[in-house]
Design an enzyme around this catalytic site. Sequence first.
Site, PDB file in Angstrom:
ATOM      1  N   GLN A  99     -12.852   5.314  54.951  1.00 31.73           N
ATOM      2  CA  GLN A  99     -12.613   6.634  55.702  1.00 31.73           C
ATOM      3  C   GLN A  99     -12.186   6.386  57.104  1.00 31.73           C
ATOM      4  O   GLN A  99     -13.112   5.769  57.795  1.00 31.73           O
ATOM      5  CB  GLN A  99     -13.587   7.719  55.585  1.00 31.73           C
ATOM      6  CG  GLN A  99     -13.426   9.061  56.298  1.00 31.73           C
ATOM      7  CD  GLN A  99     -14.446  10.018  56.478  1.00 31.73           C
ATOM      8  OE1 GLN A  99     -15.169   9.856  57.365  1.00 31.73           O
ATOM      9  NE2 GLN A  99     -14.325  11.104  56.002  1.00 31.73           N
ATOM     10  N   TYR A 180     -12.986  16.783  63.982  1.00 29.74           N
ATOM     11  CA  TYR A 180     -12.600  15.270  64.570  1.00 29.74           C
ATOM     12  C   TYR A 180     -11.183  15.560  65.163  1.00 29.74           C
ATOM     13  O   TYR A 180     -10.472  16.491  64.852  1.00 29.74           O
ATOM     14  CB  TYR A 180     -13.099  14.097  64.043  1.00 29.74           C
ATOM     15  CG  TYR A 180     -14.501  14.281  63.640  1.00 29.74           C
ATOM     16  CD1 TYR A 180     -15.201  13.687  64.885  1.00 29.74           C
ATOM     17  CD2 TYR A 180     -14.945  14.309  62.371  1.00 29.74           C
ATOM     18  CE1 TYR A 180     -16.764  13.663  64.821  1.00 29.74           C
ATOM     19  CE2 TYR A 180     -16.509  14.311  62.436  1.00 29.74           C
ATOM     20  CZ  TYR A 180     -17.206  14.102  63.409  1.00 29.74           C
ATOM     21  OH  TYR A 180     -18.695  14.017  63.345  1.00 29.74           O
ATOM     22  N   ARG A 227      -9.188  14.159  53.491  1.00 29.61           N
ATOM     23  CA  ARG A 227     -10.331  15.009  53.797  1.00 29.61           C
ATOM     24  C   ARG A 227     -10.135  16.252  54.614  1.00 29.61           C
ATOM     25  O   ARG A 227      -9.754  16.010  55.416  1.00 29.61           O
ATOM     26  CB  ARG A 227     -11.359  14.309  54.021  1.00 29.61           C
ATOM     27  CG  ARG A 227     -12.846  15.104  54.062  1.00 29.61           C
ATOM     28  CD  ARG A 227     -14.057  14.258  54.298  1.00 29.61           C
ATOM     29  NE  ARG A 227     -15.059  15.130  54.411  1.00 29.61           N
ATOM     30  CZ  ARG A 227     -16.152  15.255  53.709  1.00 29.61           C
ATOM     31  NH1 ARG A 227     -16.393  14.869  52.570  1.00 29.61           N
ATOM     32  NH2 ARG A 227     -17.432  15.763  54.392  1.00 29.61           N
ATOM     33  N   GLY A 315     -23.573  13.585  48.923  1.00 26.24           N
ATOM     34  CA  GLY A 315     -24.004  13.128  50.119  1.00 26.24           C
ATOM     35  C   GLY A 315     -25.168  12.670  50.080  1.00 26.24           C
ATOM     36  O   GLY A 315     -25.746  11.317  49.590  1.00 26.24           O
TER      37      GLY A 315
END
Length: 359
Positions: A99, A180, A227, A315
């Site tokens: 990622q 982000y 994502r 997760g």
Amino acid sequence: MKNSKLLSAFKSNSLNLNNHVVMAPMTRSRATGNTPNDIMARYYGLRSSAGLIITEATSPSKNGLGYPNIPAAYSNEQIAGWKKTTDAVHKNGGKIFLQIMHTGRIAHILNLPEGGEVVAPSAIQAAGEIFTSEGAKEHSIPREMTIADIAQAQDEFVQAARNAIEAGFDGVEIHAANGYLAEQFINTGANQRSDNYGGSTENRTRFVLEITTKIAKAIGSNKTGIRISPFSEFNDMLIFDTMQETYTYLVEQLNSLDLAYLHMAGMSAKIPEGYLQELGAKFNGTVIYNGGLGYDLERAEKIVSENEDSLVSIGFPFISNPDLIARITEGAELNEVDQNTMYTPGEEGYLTYPTLENA
């Protein structure tokens, strides 16, 4: 679990996986000096029974290293470090994507290496605090990126993708979620530009679409995933009026790239009911649905059974259960996550969770 679709093999034009379970990307802050290391290789290697592993967020540049001890993928040393991880996963028959994430304004200058700078679409400070070597601090005020800065950041993403393939990864995931840099361009609360990268839906999604197109061209669309996290307020993101329109447009544009997958994070209680499924249905390819609001095995089974070409990312349970697939298969009890060791240095809370075999 007998006759489980979740545990059955998955095959698409881009992915050939042992099951429908994806290990979700999770920051663990064990990359001392921002370089992947031996304990990270062991950590990911132990979890290779997941159909697909997506690594923790990894910076493409010095500017993207907003948190302490997160890994990067721009130096030869970092590439060599990541090669240990991919070797460990592949040795155990797993698949792994890197990622790529630039933190943008979710950063503090104390966390950046020499030569790094906090930059973002607009010079708007993110609310809240971030951990630094000097304790909790308010986020640094970012410098608004110039067109040259934008081009440089895109080049850094592309080079990081090339570096990932050199390090042995099966592909990369572009992190355009969770507040982000990439999502900062999409979101009207963080992006108040008046040029071709701000204002309209087309302009605000331009940065993401450009880097995705460039990476797909550089390493192959079958090795490129992305994502997104619609309706998330994480990291001071704004739920804006045209959010549904914006993400529908983004997904429709992504369709032309024939990507490996679209990964959607369901981490907000404010997502309209059924919206992620509606958005996923608009994507012409594999969709990874993320639990976000909690791990629910029945829900995961229902998603992959009802949605063709879908996977489910999990997760927290992967943190404390390196053999999660075996535990699901056998209906075994899961280890609980120790929140106190989520981001601490060293092996404690990282390599110390027992498997069924050594419990």
